[in-house]
Design a protein around this motif. Structure first.
Motif, PDB file in Angstrom:
ATOM      1  N   PRO A   1      -0.556   3.756  -3.400  1.00 16.34           N
ATOM      2  CA  PRO A   1      -0.240   2.755  -4.419  1.00 16.34           C
ATOM      3  C   PRO A   1      -0.613   3.201  -5.827  1.00 16.34           C
ATOM      4  O   PRO A   1      -1.582   3.930  -6.030  1.00 16.34           O
ATOM      5  CB  PRO A   1      -1.068   1.543  -3.985  1.00 16.34           C
ATOM      6  N   GLU A   2       0.187   2.714  -6.765  1.00 16.65           N
ATOM      7  CA  GLU A   2      -0.122   2.900  -8.188  1.00 16.65           C
ATOM      8  C   GLU A   2      -1.293   2.008  -8.575  1.00 16.65           C
ATOM      9  O   GLU A   2      -2.119   2.360  -9.421  1.00 16.65           O
ATOM     10  CB  GLU A   2       1.120   2.545  -9.002  1.00 16.65           C
ATOM     11  N   SER A   3      -1.347   0.828  -7.954  1.00 20.09           N
ATOM     12  CA  SER A   3      -2.444  -0.102  -8.217  1.00 20.09           C
ATOM     13  C   SER A   3      -2.653  -0.961  -6.973  1.00 20.09           C
ATOM     14  O   SER A   3      -1.806  -1.002  -6.081  1.00 20.09           O
ATOM     15  CB  SER A   3      -2.138  -0.985  -9.428  1.00 20.09           C
ATOM     16  N   GLY A   4      -3.793  -1.645  -6.925  1.00 23.49           N
ATOM     17  CA  GLY A   4      -4.125  -2.462  -5.771  1.00 23.49           C
ATOM     18  C   GLY A   4      -4.974  -1.697  -4.756  1.00 23.49           C
ATOM     19  O   GLY A   4      -5.321  -0.523  -4.968  1.00 23.49           O
ATOM     20  N   ARG A   5      -5.295  -2.369  -3.655  1.00 25.86           N
ATOM     21  CA  ARG A   5      -6.191  -1.784  -2.657  1.00 25.86           C
ATOM     22  C   ARG A   5      -5.579  -1.839  -1.269  1.00 25.86           C
ATOM     23  O   ARG A   5      -4.891  -2.801  -0.913  1.00 25.86           O
ATOM     24  CB  ARG A   5      -7.520  -2.535  -2.632  1.00 25.86           C
ATOM     25  N   VAL A   6      -5.860  -0.795  -0.483  1.00 26.34           N
ATOM     26  CA  VAL A   6      -5.502  -0.763   0.939  1.00 26.34           C
ATOM     27  C   VAL A   6      -6.794  -0.835   1.730  1.00 26.34           C
ATOM     28  O   VAL A   6      -7.707  -0.017   1.539  1.00 26.34           O
ATOM     29  CB  VAL A   6      -4.742   0.531   1.300  1.00 26.34           C
ATOM     30  N   LEU A   7      -6.882  -1.837   2.621  1.00 25.22           N
ATOM     31  CA  LEU A   7      -8.066  -1.985   3.461  1.00 25.22           C
ATOM     32  C   LEU A   7      -7.651  -1.848   4.929  1.00 25.22           C
ATOM     33  O   LEU A   7      -6.604  -2.367   5.329  1.00 25.22           O
ATOM     34  CB  LEU A   7      -8.742  -3.338   3.230  1.00 25.22           C
TER      35      LEU A   7
END
Length: 218
Positions: free
Chosen positions: A56-62
């Motif tokens: 991603p360019e921005s945001g979070r992966v959990l």
């Protein structure tokens, strides 16, 4: 409820195009989520982002209780979340069917005998034992799809990410695929245009439209 995978306000761009736009999405243990939407809406990108094949360019992966950012982070995720590719030819690369299914367990450190025993057990379960020594690229589309799923299941993932699993299947192979998936006690995210298939399997659904996620009915 245990959240296994999640995106938080994730934006993914490709060639200046926003494929996912501030998308938030979560998968809890036991859910079977159908993901619907037109071609090009970002459905495949959603699955690939969950396992780190798109960043991603921005945001979070959990995933599985931790934020994932680096390639090293995602190696564990790809073991615990098995991705079935839309095109089986992208997934199958070993000389024979049994080699393809045994590859994952061998890569995880299983003894060779145990890995091949598991592969043959899965082939039997899928009714494909007669294909064990066949050259993979000479299989029918339906056979390739089922062998690909067996290869994913051989990794014993906690979550299945399925990208258009009924594509190019005749009725016989489609019915067999449905029976296999319905009998699994696994969390699933299923991208599909096949509404009757989703109605059989999905407990929840979301819709992607121009990179944005909206609630939908399974």
């Amino acid at each position: 409820m245990t959240v296994l995978l999640a995106l938080e306000a994730v934006t993914v761009r490709r060639a200046e195009r926003c494929v996912l736009h501030s998308a938030s999405f979560s998968v809890t243990k036991g859910q079977r989520i159908g993901v619907v939407g037109p071609n090009g809406a970002g459905k495949t990108t959603l699955l690939r982002t969950l396992v780190g094949l798109e960043r991603p360019e921005s945001g979070r992966v959990l995933a599985f209780g931790a934020e994932r950012r680096t390639e090293r982070d995602f190696r564990e995720v790809r073991v615990r979340a098995g991705l079935l590719f839309q095109d089986p030819d992208d997934q199958l690369f070993c000389p024979t069917v049994v080699d393809d299914i045994a590859f994952g367990p061998l890569n995880l450190g299983r003894a060779e005998a145990a890995a091949y025993d598991m592969a043959r057990t899965l082939l039997g379960r899928f009714g494909l034992g007669h294909l064990e020594d066949r050259i993979t690229h000479r299989l029918s589309d339906g056979e390739k799809r089922l062998v690909s799923l067996a290869a994913v299941l051989a990794m014993e993932p906690e979550v299945l990410l399925l990208d258009e699993p009924t594509n190019a299947l005749d009725d016989h192979h489609r019915d067999r695929l449905i029976a296999i998936l319905a009998g699994l006690d696994r969390t699933m995210v299923i991208v599909s245009h096949d509404r009757p298939f989703l109605q059989r399997l999905a407990t929840d659904a979301v819709q992607l439209h121009e990179g944005r996620l909206e609630p939908a009915s399974p």
